[in-house]
Scaffold this motif. Structure first.
Motif, short mmCIF file in Angstrom:
data_model
loop_
_atom_site.label_atom_id
_atom_site.label_comp_id
_atom_site.label_asym_id
_atom_site.label_seq_id
_atom_site.Cartn_x
_atom_site.Cartn_y
_atom_site.Cartn_z
N PRO A 74 0.83 -1.22 0.00
CA PRO A 74 0.00 0.00 0.00
C PRO A 74 0.86 1.26 0.00
N ASP A 75 0.26 2.38 -0.44
CA ASP A 75 0.99 3.65 -0.56
C ASP A 75 1.66 4.07 0.74
N LEU A 76 0.99 3.78 1.85
CA LEU A 76 1.50 4.29 3.13
C LEU A 76 2.63 3.45 3.69
N GLN A 86 6.22 2.87 9.81
CA GLN A 86 4.77 2.86 9.63
C GLN A 86 4.15 1.64 10.30
N VAL A 101 -0.20 -4.25 9.13
CA VAL A 101 -0.75 -5.55 9.52
C VAL A 101 -0.46 -6.50 8.36
N LEU A 115 -1.20 -4.87 4.86
CA LEU A 115 -2.06 -3.69 4.93
C LEU A 115 -1.38 -2.63 5.78
N ALA A 116 -1.58 -1.36 5.40
CA ALA A 116 -0.98 -0.28 6.19
C ALA A 116 -1.99 0.19 7.23
N LYS A 117 -1.49 0.48 8.44
CA LYS A 117 -2.34 1.02 9.49
C LYS A 117 -1.89 2.47 9.61
N HIS A 118 -2.84 3.42 9.58
CA HIS A 118 -2.34 4.79 9.74
C HIS A 118 -2.69 5.30 11.12
N ARG A 178 -0.36 -10.96 2.37
CA ARG A 178 -0.97 -9.65 2.15
C ARG A 178 -0.44 -8.71 3.22
#
Lengths: 263, 55, 166
Positions: free
Chosen positions: C92-94, C99, C102, C119-122, C117
């Motif tokens: 992901p972009d983030l 950062q 998950v 995933l980014a957590k912001h 997979r």
């Protein structure tokens, strides 16, 4: 006749007694219908002004975010919609409770008319959250505690609407659906605290937390404007819906016949 | 935001941002028009009924 | 069937279906996924399910990110414990060092988490980029000031020690 009623309630002097008198009058369908009719235009224009200011602030004036760029601008509809989906549910359950215990007709009307608006807010929350999740998290949907409990809130609203309209008798319908609404209240703290209680992909609270909001002021102001706009919008449409509902329920009374035939 | 192009482009997130705002607009519009149409229908029905009824 | 009855039937079915789905989803979400992810400490203590795919969440450790074409290696940390992660695919972009992320996948025999997979957590902080840069500079200045102070204190101590020796 109205004159006489007003004269009667003008007698009490203390504020509490006046408030009680106001609530008693509010419980009268006719008074509610007329008062709501007077309030709707004010609330409506207030909504328009606040929406214009909030959208200008959120989409144009507010700077981009240091991490998320312009994608964070979804916050200005996602967060107010989410807050309102919880607020409307609590109001619906509260009105349902008053209707259950005190058998006040207007309370049943308010509870019933909250449901479709609340459902639309929950739906908006889920849609915009999904569209925010894809570019930032990398997914449209995850089954974490926050997202799942918000989805259950939408199902609660839909279940309430279905139950309410499935039962022919108005009183039974109001009672049954109020019980459902009250049972569903457990979900409200679960949604709110899910991000603290469990590990979730959804981030923690930004505005209501210890140490104050962690959002810069030129983003916070449009967010609060939009929240207020959503709130006013909700009350406007609640009153419009409630007036129709009152007309339907009081269809046999003389004042309704007068009102509907006079135009 | 400094230019109209920047506003439309949304830093590359135009699809997500504008779809969100479009859904928001649709839901608000539904929330406004559905009750207004419903109210008109109800008033017409009640008016017909009460005209057929003795006062 | 009269229209009213059919309407009632449809509503009853919808109601039962809706509540059924809600309860099922709730049960599913809150039994298996009460914790959407495990922290590196939980994984190190053996709380994560063995021989089962699970999710791990934490920060991408600074300086641990190595890219090799589409494959990335990095350490995910909760500042107490770290777990090495390997992943092949689009991030992901983030996604960046420092950062919150998950990752979904499983632990292999050598203790490396193989992710399918990421995933980014912001975080829940929102501010304009200028403010973020200013904050970073301020932090850097503070850190530098703290270092100089420590160095000065160290120098003073050596001086005192020298004086004492003399």
């Amino acid at each position: 006749m109205k004159r006489v009623q007003r004269g009667e309630v003008a007698i009490p002097t203390s504020i509490t007694r006046r408030l009680w008198a106001f609530f008693h009058r509010l419980a009268s369908p006719r008074y509610f219908y007329e008062l709501a009719g007077k309030l709707v235009p004010w609330l409506g224009w207030g909504t328009v002004l606040l929406l214009a200011a909030g959208l200008y602030g959120g989409l144009w004036f507010a700077p981009a975010d240091y991490q998320q760029g312009d994608a964070y601008r979804i916050i200005f509809i996602h967060v107010p919609a989410a807050w309102m989906s919880l607020f409307v549910y609590v109001l619906m359950a509260g009105a349902g409770f008053i209707g259950l215990v005190w058998r006040i007709k207007i309370a049943d009307v308010v509870a019933k008319t909250c449901a479709p608006i609340g459902a639309s807010f929950a739906f908006l929350t889920l849609c915009t959250g999904s569209l925010w999740g894809k570019p930032m998290w990398g997914t449209y949907w995850v089954w974490d505690a926050r997202l799942t409990s918000e989805l259950i809130l939408l199902f609660l609203y839909l279940g309430y609407i279905a139950l309410e309209s499935a039962i022919e008798d108005r009183r039974t319908a109001a009672r049954a659906s109020s019980v459902l609404a009250l049972v569903g209240v457990v979900n409200i703290p679960i949604i709110h605290y899910s991000v603290d209680w469990w590990h979730t992909l959804h981030q923690g609270p930004t505005v209501f937390k210890l140490g104050g909001p962690s959002i810069s002021l030129d983003m916070l102001v449009p967010l609060l404007l939009m929240t207020l706009a959503f709130k006013l919008f909700f009350f406007t449409m609640l009153l419009v819906r409630a007036r129709t509902e009152v007309l339907e329920r009081e269809a046999n009374s003389a004042w309704v016949r007068e009102t509907v035939t006079s135009q | 935001m400094t230019s109209f192009h920047e506003f439309i482009h949304m830093g590359g997130f135009a699809f997500y941002v504008w779809t969100s705002y479009a859904i928001f607009a649709l839901i608000f519009a539904w929330n406004v028009f559905q009750p207004l149409f419903h109210q008109r229908r109800v008033r017409e029905r009640l008016a017909r009924r009460s005209r057929g009824m003795p006062r | 069937m009269t229209p009213t009855r059919r309407r009632r039937l449809i509503f009853a079915v919808l109601l039962i279906g809706g509540i059924g789905t809600a309860v099922a989803l709730g049960a599913y979400a809150f039994r298996q996924n009460l914790f959407y992810f495990y922290s590196p400490t939980q994984v190190a203590e053996g709380d994560a399910p063995p021989n089962h795919p699970f999710r791990i969440g934490g920060l991408v450790e600074k300086g641990s990110l190595k890219r090799n074409g589409m494959t990335v290696h990095f350490m995910v940390t909760d500042t107490a414990k770290s777990v090495p992660v390997v992943y092949t695919g689009i991030l992901p972009d983030l996604f960046r060092e420092g950062q919150g992320i998950v990752a979904e996948g499983h632990l292999n025999r050598s203790g490396v988490f193989v992710a399918s997979r990421v995933l980014a957590k912001h975080d829940s902080t929102y501010m304009p980029p200028e403010v973020a840069r200013a904050l970073k500079r301020a932090h850097a200045r503070e850190a530098a000031a703290a270092r100089t102070k420590a160095a000065e204190a160290g120098a003073a101590r050596t001086k005192a020690a020298e004086a004492g020796a003399r």
